[in-house]
Design a protein around this motif. Sequence first.
Motif, PDB file in Angstrom:
ATOM      1  N   ARG A  99     -18.187  38.863  -7.884  1.00 42.05           N
ATOM      2  CA  ARG A  99     -19.244  38.919  -6.872  1.00 42.05           C
ATOM      3  C   ARG A  99     -19.660  40.361  -6.579  1.00 42.05           C
ATOM      4  O   ARG A  99     -20.840  40.672  -6.457  1.00 42.05           O
TER       5      ARG A  99
ATOM      6  N   ASP B 171     -15.830  30.192  -2.454  1.00 45.14           N
ATOM      7  CA  ASP B 171     -15.828  29.118  -3.429  1.00 45.14           C
ATOM      8  C   ASP B 171     -16.547  29.605  -4.675  1.00 45.14           C
ATOM      9  O   ASP B 171     -17.739  29.940  -4.632  1.00 45.14           O
ATOM     10  N   LEU B 172     -15.830  29.634  -5.789  1.00 49.84           N
ATOM     11  CA  LEU B 172     -16.402  30.139  -7.022  1.00 49.84           C
ATOM     12  C   LEU B 172     -17.378  29.135  -7.628  1.00 49.84           C
ATOM     13  O   LEU B 172     -17.184  27.918  -7.524  1.00 49.84           O
ATOM     14  N   THR B 173     -18.412  29.641  -8.265  1.00 54.84           N
ATOM     15  CA  THR B 173     -19.298  28.780  -9.030  1.00 54.84           C
ATOM     16  C   THR B 173     -18.581  28.344 -10.308  1.00 54.84           C
ATOM     17  O   THR B 173     -17.532  28.894 -10.671  1.00 54.84           O
ATOM     18  N   GLU B 174     -19.138  27.387 -10.992  1.00 49.53           N
ATOM     19  CA  GLU B 174     -18.531  26.920 -12.241  1.00 49.53           C
ATOM     20  C   GLU B 174     -18.412  28.061 -13.250  1.00 49.53           C
ATOM     21  O   GLU B 174     -17.394  28.200 -13.946  1.00 49.53           O
ATOM     22  N   CYS B 175     -19.441  28.890 -13.329  1.00 57.03           N
ATOM     23  CA  CYS B 175     -19.430  30.020 -14.259  1.00 57.03           C
ATOM     24  C   CYS B 175     -18.373  31.052 -13.870  1.00 57.03           C
ATOM     25  O   CYS B 175     -17.645  31.572 -14.717  1.00 57.03           O
ATOM     26  N   GLU B 176     -18.273  31.340 -12.585  1.00 59.41           N
ATOM     27  CA  GLU B 176     -17.272  32.293 -12.109  1.00 59.41           C
ATOM     28  C   GLU B 176     -15.860  31.797 -12.374  1.00 59.41           C
ATOM     29  O   GLU B 176     -14.977  32.568 -12.778  1.00 59.41           O
ATOM     30  N   GLN B 177     -15.657  30.496 -12.163  1.00 56.14           N
ATOM     31  CA  GLN B 177     -14.336  29.935 -12.387  1.00 56.14           C
ATOM     32  C   GLN B 177     -13.973  29.982 -13.871  1.00 56.14           C
ATOM     33  O   GLN B 177     -12.823  30.265 -14.229  1.00 56.14           O
TER      34      GLN B 177
ATOM     35  N   ARG C 235     -10.604  26.951  -7.569  1.00 56.08           N
ATOM     36  CA  ARG C 235     -11.950  27.407  -7.235  1.00 56.08           C
ATOM     37  C   ARG C 235     -12.029  28.344  -6.035  1.00 56.08           C
ATOM     38  O   ARG C 235     -12.888  29.225  -5.983  1.00 56.08           O
TER      39      ARG C 235
ATOM     40  N   SER D 241     -20.989  31.347   1.591  1.00 55.74           N
ATOM     41  CA  SER D 241     -21.819  30.732   0.581  1.00 55.74           C
ATOM     42  C   SER D 241     -21.482  31.314  -0.789  1.00 55.74           C
ATOM     43  O   SER D 241     -20.788  32.316  -0.888  1.00 55.74           O
ATOM     44  N   ALA D 242     -22.007  30.692  -1.844  1.00 56.63           N
ATOM     45  CA  ALA D 242     -21.569  31.032  -3.194  1.00 56.63           C
ATOM     46  C   ALA D 242     -21.828  32.486  -3.584  1.00 56.63           C
ATOM     47  O   ALA D 242     -21.153  33.036  -4.406  1.00 56.63           O
ATOM     48  N   GLY D 243     -22.791  33.138  -2.983  1.00 58.15           N
ATOM     49  CA  GLY D 243     -23.085  34.500  -3.385  1.00 58.15           C
ATOM     50  C   GLY D 243     -22.833  35.532  -2.322  1.00 58.15           C
ATOM     51  O   GLY D 243     -23.305  36.659  -2.428  1.00 58.15           O
TER      52      GLY D 243
END
Length: 260
Positions: free
Chosen positions: A20, A166-172, A199, A252-254
């Motif tokens: 991030r 909470d990580l995004t799918e790509c981050e995870q 996650r 939030s995710a970002g």
Amino acid sequence: MVLAPHPDDDVIAAGGLIQRVLESGGEIAVVVVTDGENNPWPQRVLERKIFLSKADRATWGAMRRREALCSLARLGVGERSAIFLSFPDQGIASLARRGDIALREKLRQTIEDVQPTLIVSPSTFDQHSDHRAIAYYAHRAAPDANLTTYVVHGNAPSERTVCALDLTECEQKRKFDAIECHQSQLSLSRDRFLSYGRRRETFFKAEHDIVRVESALRERLIAFRHAMRVCFGTYSPVRPSGVQPAADVQDSAGDVAGLL
């Protein structure tokens, strides 16, 4: 600036946060306090040796450094952003009990050089003695800094939570890819080790109010309890980063503003 007691702790605890920060245009410095050289059972299995010499341990530590650099590269962190201090693995608590100030002063100098806006430190709630002792040194080295903590082994009180990402799918996926670089640690504990890639990453308040030098007896008792839980499967880091759920403080995710 992320403080990692061992070469794998940074990606386990803050692999998503690192991504991030980089994605938002920030810079990351990762300070690895030990080389993880005192890691005998995986080394015995992989190298098929019962007795390990000092040279064997040094070779293992060098390999774990290489794994750390591979892991960081997969998160987008360059080699120049990694700082290895090479303090004794499994020996930080003993240094603290002796009143040794070398690590405190090295951290203080590193902080002065890097000038971080945020220090991400191990927690005194962690079950690993190196993590707890480094938490003590980090808080003493940076009494006025913006500092947050993380737990890898065990749990921290949920009321101390300041931020959960909470990580995004790509981050995870990137985090899992980074964890896969640590093949030395996957050899004996693959399922448990990969479970750290869940996650959510959760971070806690600074611990100036509770960090302390612990007795050798307390260190041994906690180490025994932790070892039994790991060996017999009664303690597994099934929660992300080994911490209590904290949905009420989820970012939030970002957004990493909860930490900065």
